[in-house]
Design an enzyme around this catalytic site. Structure first.
Site, PDB file in Angstrom:
ATOM      1  CB  CYS A  59      -0.914  -0.018   1.187  1.00 17.54           C
ATOM      2  SG  CYS A  59      -1.837   1.637   1.290  1.00 17.54           S
ATOM      3  CG  ASP A  88      -2.456  -3.694  -0.712  1.00 18.35           C
ATOM      4  OD1 ASP A  88      -2.911  -3.745   0.427  1.00 18.35           O
ATOM      5  OD2 ASP A  88      -1.957  -2.774  -1.182  1.00 18.35           O
ATOM      6  CB  VAL A 131       6.053 -12.637 -22.056  1.00 18.79           C
ATOM      7  CG1 VAL A 131       5.089 -13.752 -21.374  1.00 18.79           C
ATOM      8  CG2 VAL A 131       6.865 -11.982 -20.861  1.00 18.79           C
ATOM      9  CD  GLU A 132      12.277 -16.128 -19.931  1.00 15.51           C
ATOM     10  OE1 GLU A 132      12.077 -17.239 -19.223  1.00 15.51           O
ATOM     11  OE2 GLU A 132      12.529 -15.315 -19.199  1.00 15.51           O
ATOM     12  CB  SER A 133       7.391 -18.055 -18.238  1.00 15.27           C
ATOM     13  OG  SER A 133       8.505 -19.114 -18.134  1.00 15.27           O
ATOM     14  CG  HIS A 190      -5.538  -2.993  -4.834  1.00 12.42           C
ATOM     15  ND1 HIS A 190      -6.603  -3.052  -3.903  1.00 12.42           N
ATOM     16  CD2 HIS A 190      -4.550  -3.128  -3.954  1.00 12.42           C
ATOM     17  CE1 HIS A 190      -6.176  -3.194  -2.608  1.00 12.42           C
ATOM     18  NE2 HIS A 190      -5.028  -3.483  -2.698  1.00 12.42           N
ATOM     19  CD  GLU A 191      -7.733   1.094  -7.902  1.00  8.64           C
ATOM     20  OE1 GLU A 191      -8.967   0.982  -7.247  1.00  8.64           O
ATOM     21  OE2 GLU A 191      -6.747   1.057  -7.243  1.00  8.64           O
TER      22      GLU A 191
END
EC number: 1.7.1.13
Length: 155
Positions: free
Chosen positions: A53, A60, A75-77, A94-95
């Site tokens: 937060c 969070d 994407v390479e994991s 969060h957003e």
């Protein structure tokens, strides 16, 4: 295996890589999609995503589901994992976390389509779910529901 492959430029996979201290310094890597031209969906699930937060510094937690229909790139994991881990000590709402992840992937991959669902666990008694996607889902690809149930608590 030949010396020069679609994986030759990767710097993190197969070697020790420290967790980046911030999302900004995290390096996302991509590889050429060997199935370019074939419509299909890739899903990554991060059920234990965490950030801080920005006001209180308290942790969070979220369950993230990322779906994308690749174009030229995947994407390479391992780099994705390290990017997500870099949020552990990052303060943001969060957003912002959810949309930032989606936009970084879009900028890197230029996918046909991408969506991310951020299912955040309650803080202050309120769960927050955040959804971002680049447009309407393609009609010719099976894209399963994200399957994360609404938060119920003990009810």
């Amino acid at each position: 295996m030949s010396e020069n492959t679609i994986y030759s430029g990767l710097k993190q996979l197969g070697s020790h890589t420290d967790i980046p201290l911030t999302p900004e310094e995290a390096v996302l890597e991509r590889v050429a999609n060997p199935q370019e031209g074939t419509p299909y969906c890739v899903r990554f699930t991060a059920p234990e995503f965490s950030s801080l937060c920005p006001m209180t510094g308290q942790p969070d937690f979220a369950h993230l589901v990322i779906d994308y229909v690749p174009g030229k790139w995947l994407v390479e994991s391992k780099s994705l994992k390290l990017f997500l881990f870099s949020f552990r000590n990052h303060g943001a709402f969060h957003e912002d976390c959810t949309v930032t992840i989606g936009k970084r992937l879009v900028d890197l991959l230029e996918p046909e389509w991408l969506r991310i669902g951020g299912y955040w666990y309650p803080r202050g008694g309120i769960p927050i779910d955040v959804f971002y996607q680049t447009g309407a889902a393609p009609l010719n690809v099976w894209i399963p529901e994200q399957g994360v149930a609404n938060y119920r608590g003990r009810g």
